[in-house]
Design a protein around this motif. Structure first.
Motif, PDB file in Angstrom:
ATOM      1  N   PRO A  99      33.050 -20.502 -17.026  1.00  0.00           N
ATOM      2  CA  PRO A  99      33.469 -21.434 -18.066  1.00  0.00           C
ATOM      3  C   PRO A  99      34.161 -20.699 -19.213  1.00  0.00           C
ATOM      4  O   PRO A  99      33.712 -19.630 -19.614  1.00  0.00           O
TER       5      PRO A  99
ATOM      6  N   ILE B 148      25.735 -29.451 -24.018  1.00  0.00           N
ATOM      7  CA  ILE B 148      26.357 -28.479 -23.118  1.00  0.00           C
ATOM      8  C   ILE B 148      25.354 -27.399 -22.737  1.00  0.00           C
ATOM      9  O   ILE B 148      25.202 -27.045 -21.572  1.00  0.00           O
TER      10      ILE B 148
ATOM     11  N   ILE C  96      35.744 -27.135 -22.453  1.00  0.00           N
ATOM     12  CA  ILE C  96      35.453 -26.066 -21.502  1.00  0.00           C
ATOM     13  C   ILE C  96      36.262 -26.269 -20.226  1.00  0.00           C
ATOM     14  O   ILE C  96      36.295 -27.361 -19.658  1.00  0.00           O
ATOM     15  N   SER C  97      36.921 -25.206 -19.791  1.00  0.00           N
ATOM     16  CA  SER C  97      37.561 -25.234 -18.479  1.00  0.00           C
ATOM     17  C   SER C  97      36.965 -24.091 -17.664  1.00  0.00           C
ATOM     18  O   SER C  97      36.561 -23.080 -18.227  1.00  0.00           O
TER      19      SER C  97
ATOM     20  N   CYS D  91      28.655 -27.537 -17.281  1.00  0.00           N
ATOM     21  CA  CYS D  91      29.038 -27.514 -18.691  1.00  0.00           C
ATOM     22  C   CYS D  91      30.430 -28.106 -18.871  1.00  0.00           C
ATOM     23  O   CYS D  91      30.690 -28.840 -19.836  1.00  0.00           O
ATOM     24  N   ALA D  92      31.326 -27.806 -17.933  1.00  0.00           N
ATOM     25  CA  ALA D  92      32.687 -28.317 -18.045  1.00  0.00           C
ATOM     26  C   ALA D  92      32.704 -29.834 -17.870  1.00  0.00           C
ATOM     27  O   ALA D  92      33.492 -30.536 -18.497  1.00  0.00           O
TER      28      ALA D  92
ATOM     29  N   VAL E 174      29.661 -18.367 -23.844  1.00  0.00           N
ATOM     30  CA  VAL E 174      29.263 -18.084 -22.466  1.00  0.00           C
ATOM     31  C   VAL E 174      28.909 -16.606 -22.374  1.00  0.00           C
ATOM     32  O   VAL E 174      29.751 -15.751 -22.620  1.00  0.00           O
TER      33      VAL E 174
ATOM     34  N   PHE F 168      35.607 -21.345 -23.112  1.00  0.00           N
ATOM     35  CA  PHE F 168      35.704 -22.242 -24.266  1.00  0.00           C
ATOM     36  C   PHE F 168      37.110 -22.219 -24.820  1.00  0.00           C
ATOM     37  O   PHE F 168      37.719 -21.162 -24.940  1.00  0.00           O
ATOM     38  N   ASP F 169      37.631 -23.383 -25.183  1.00  0.00           N
ATOM     39  CA  ASP F 169      38.857 -23.427 -25.968  1.00  0.00           C
ATOM     40  C   ASP F 169      38.415 -23.540 -27.424  1.00  0.00           C
ATOM     41  O   ASP F 169      38.153 -24.628 -27.930  1.00  0.00           O
ATOM     42  N   TYR F 170      38.308 -22.371 -28.089  1.00  0.00           N
ATOM     43  CA  TYR F 170      37.708 -22.381 -29.424  1.00  0.00           C
ATOM     44  C   TYR F 170      38.599 -23.046 -30.467  1.00  0.00           C
ATOM     45  O   TYR F 170      38.163 -23.319 -31.568  1.00  0.00           O
TER      46      TYR F 170
ATOM     47  N   MET G 270      24.690 -20.062 -21.184  1.00  0.00           N
ATOM     48  CA  MET G 270      25.242 -20.738 -22.357  1.00  0.00           C
ATOM     49  C   MET G 270      24.295 -20.453 -23.517  1.00  0.00           C
ATOM     50  O   MET G 270      23.135 -20.876 -23.495  1.00  0.00           O
TER      51      MET G 270
ATOM     52  N   TYR H 180      37.050 -26.236 -30.673  1.00  0.00           N
ATOM     53  CA  TYR H 180      35.622 -26.185 -30.978  1.00  0.00           C
ATOM     54  C   TYR H 180      35.380 -26.723 -32.384  1.00  0.00           C
ATOM     55  O   TYR H 180      36.092 -26.382 -33.326  1.00  0.00           O
TER      56      TYR H 180
END
Lengths: 451, 304
Positions: free
Chosen positions: B241, B257, B234-235, B226-227, B201, B243-245, B266, B248
């Motif tokens: 947004p 996305i 993604i939260s 995107c979420a 992001v 990312f919870d990498y 993005m 990923y």
């Protein structure tokens, strides 16, 4: 006649400082006018030093002038009150002139509003009794000040109730009312001193009662003889005295006013409280009188709209939250050669990019400068001429501090007392190399590692 | 014997005696005060990159190697070396390495000078740290200021101001994190690059919708599209947004996305793709100017 137990032995001046172009004649003779009610107001939740005010999770749909819309967010904090009656909109984000990005409550005023005369009478006019004040208990006064959301109206906007809170470790014996208004161009305090001197004296006496002070000294610069006269008349028969101080910038700074008026030196890094003094601005004194005697919170303040860049410089009584654009329009609008709008005065003010920003409790003026007022020069290297050292009213070495901040040499910055700087701007004003000394020192203060 | 010979011999024997005595002392001290040095230290230090960048929070590679041996510090803390170094160190230390990825910075702002709205000329100190304390330079109070404090601290010439926004050169970047610490707006974060190119992001604006559009042409409005496309990954926090990498995975369908994003927030970041390199290869470079080393003094007409 009552005699003040504390004579004012100060010699009426301080060392160093500067004599900038005053520019007060532009708006000094313009009586305070009431600003026509704006179409929309934005009330920022952070208008003071300290924690932001907290709006309730669900805002009332209707705002009533003088009713609290956001409560204090801590001890060093202040509530925010609706300044007009109207419909509450949603919370928006605004960027204040000092760069803070904060939430603000939008209010659309109702069509029916009090007439300008009624407003003037409510805030400034009418009689302010300077006698029969003992019936107000000190605790009740401090509480009224806290509830009214009073903060320092000279510009720094420090919550006033914190200063008045009695502290047995540091007893207060003098309340110093600051009517110096040393900042060039601004005349808001001057007009308040002329038009509501009895209100100022009443507020100062109440503050003295709350803080347990035995004396009240009103300090005014010699370039305001009419204000001195008005305050002397108002103070007759009370413990308040008026002290004339030399016209010099920055006389209004606490560390200058207190020694000049009372002969007491505030230690470096200390507060007036350390020498038994509480300093309040004249506007703050009036707000205290209004809060205690009329039970009204801070809803309005006097703002000077001045400078060569507006058609008709004026002093305006404006509701907190009014957009700058409305104030500039009331002063005849911007002239063609206006190039910079400054929130506050030219020495300590912040340049404003967007005129939709709202007036806050600490907004003392709007100065519009023209091309010819600005000294735009190329920055060159420091030649160690020492002019900044010659003028620094706090006895600091601005060039050392600024260059240490630029190079992030924090031990040097700390050794030379960077945090003592009050950003008065004398050094940058006088610097022949056009180094933005104050900006660098400000940056240094912000980046200085803790501890 | 002459007096001179005696003097010489005396000096020679004195020195010899001193050498014997001191040599003995040193020899004994060496045995008595012997400090056993872990043989692995040298090997660990040798397998570290030797960049001494400080990204592992130690002063240099040597100190980090010591910390691994003495304090049992994690062996995956070197972002420069990445998985290769971690596994090499793991072999020496006899620990197995979980899958590790090189950590690289991501600038969370993509708006060029032209795309940032409500700007006013700024004449003050030309550093981000100073400008950050001044209101109204540009409408967006979160985004890149473009004055290059991050460029100044980069020792690897891996971050540049391109059209007024900081852009990282992922070929040169070693992930030391100096730019992350330098940014006063805190819009650079370290992200594990699980592939050569990852989705990120590129916006830091915490305002919503119209307020963002008023100040930026490309910034994220917090629309949450995107979420919704991948709620696991993604939260949306504070209208941004995130990312919870850890979840990923480069094999996921990620293009979806990016396609959902109605703004330009993005973005795929990382090493250039072969296509991009091919395109750059076809660009004609500007003609090189050769210096002409003739002096102009001869032609100067002297007057007066």
């Amino acid at each position: 006649m009552l005699e003040s137990p504390v004579t004012a032995p100060g010699r009426g001046t301080f060392t160093r400082g500067i004599h900038p172009f005053e520019g007060k004649e532009l708006a000094a003779d313009a009586p305070i006018e009431v600003l026509p009610t704006p179409k929309q107001l934005l009330l920022p939740v952070l208008q003071h030093i300290g924690a932001p005010a907290k709006p309730p999770p669900k805002l009332d749909k209707d705002a009533v002038a003088g009713k609290e819309i956001a409560g204090p967010g801590g001890f060093v904090s202040a509530p925010v009150h609706a300044s007009v009656t109207g419909k509450v909109g949603k919370i928006v984000r605004v960027t204040l002139p000092n760069g803070r990005h904060v939430d603000a409550v939008a209010i659309t005023p109702d069509p029916e509003q009090p007439t300008p005369d009624e407003l003037y009478a409510a805030v400034l006019g009418g009689d302010w009794p300077a006698t029969d004040l003992p019936e107000h208990e000190p605790g009740a006064i401090a509480d009224a000040v806290k509830r009214a959301g009073i903060v320092g109206m000279g510009g720094a906007a420090f919550p006033t109730h914190v200063k008045l809170a009695s502290n047995p470790a540091k007893p207060v014996d003098v309340v110093l009312v600051n009517g110096c208004e040393c900042e060039p161009y601004l005349t808001a305090d001057y007009r308040v001193m002329l038009e509501a001197p009895r209100g100022i004296v009443a507020g100062a006496l109440l503050a003295a009662r709350a803080a347990g002070a035995k004396a009240v000294v009103v300090a005014v610069e010699t370039n305001k003889p009419r204000a001195i006269e008005a305050l002397r008349t108002a103070a007759r028969g009370t413990i308040a005295t008026v002290k004339e101080l030399e016209t010099k910038y920055p006389m209004g700074g606490e560390k200058q006013t207190v020694p000049a008026a009372l002969g007491r030196t505030i230690p470096t890094g200390g507060l007036p409280l350390d020498v038994g003094v509480v300093v309040i601005n004249v506007g703050t004194a009036l707000a205290i009188a209004r809060a205690v005697l009329r039970e009204q919170p801070v809803t309005h303040r006097v703002v000077t709209v001045t400078g060569h860049g507006v058609h008709a410089p004026k002093n305006l009584l404006v509701p907190i939250g009014a957009p700058y654009a409305d104030l500039v329009a009331a002063a005849g609008g911007l002239r063609k050669d206006a190039v910079r709008v400054v929130s506050g005065g030219p020495m300590m003010g912040f340049a404003v990019a967007d005129l939709s920003v709202p007036v806050t409790k600490g907004t003392s003026g709007i100065t519009v400068l023209t091309r010819s007022d600005l000294a735009v020069a190329e920055q060159t290297a420091c030649v160690r001429c020492g002019r900044c050292v010659d003028v620094c009213p706090l006895g600091l070495v601005p060039t050392k501090l600024a260059l240490a901040a630029r190079k992030s040499i924090w031990d040097v910055a700390r050794r030379y007392h960077i945090t003592a700087c009050m950003e008065c701007g004398c050094c940058a004003y006088t610097c022949p190399a056009s180094i933005p000394l104050v900006q660098l020192i400000r940056m240094g203060k912000a980046r200085l590692p803790r501890g | 014997m002459s007096a001179i010979t005696i003097t010489l011999l005396l000096a020679a024997f004195t020195l010899l005696a001193m050498a014997v005595v001191m040599g003995t002392i040193l020899g004994v001290a060496n045995k008595v005060f012997h400090v056993p040095v872990d043989v692995r230290l040298e090997r660990v230090a040798a397998s570290l990159p030797g960049a001494n960048c400080g990204a592992c929070d130690y002063v240099g590679c040597g100190e980090y190697a010591e910390a691994i041996l003495v304090k049992g510090e994690a062996i995956t803390k070197c972002p420069v070396g990445g998985p290769a170094v971690a596994s090499a160190v793991g072999e020496i230390m006899g620990v197995s390495v979980e899958e590790a990825f090189p950590v690289r910075p991501v600038v969370h702002c993509a708006a060029t000078t032209a795309q940032r709205l409500k700007q006013t000329p700024y004449h003050g100190e030309q550093t981000c740290n100073a400008a950050n304390l001044v209101g109204g330079i540009q409408g967006c109070v979160y985004g890149c200021l473009g004055l290059g404090d991050c460029v100044a601290v980069c020792d690897y010439d891996a971050i540049h101001m391109i059209d007024g926004v900081a852009v990282i050169d992922y070929i040169k970047c070693i992930g030391c994190g100096a730019c992350v610490k330098a940014c006063p707006r805190n819009i650079i974060s370290q992200v594990p690059f699980k592939a050569d190119r990852i989705l990120a992001v590129q916006c830091a604006n915490k305002d919503f919708g119209k307020e963002v559009q008023e100040v930026c042409e490309v910034g994220c409005t917090g629309c949450k599209s995107c979420a919704r496309a991948n709620p696991d990954l993604i939260s949306v926090v504070d209208n941004l947004p995130v990312f919870d990498y850890t979840k990923y995975d480069p094999r996921m369908s990620l293009q979806v996305i990016q396609d959902k994003c109605r703004r330009e927030s993005m973005v795929w970041l990382g090493k250039p793709t072969p296509t991009e390199l091919a395109l750059a290869a076809n660009e004609t470079m500007p003609a090189r100017q050769e210096a002409e080393f003739k002096t102009t003094v001869d032609q100067t007409e002297w007057r007066g």
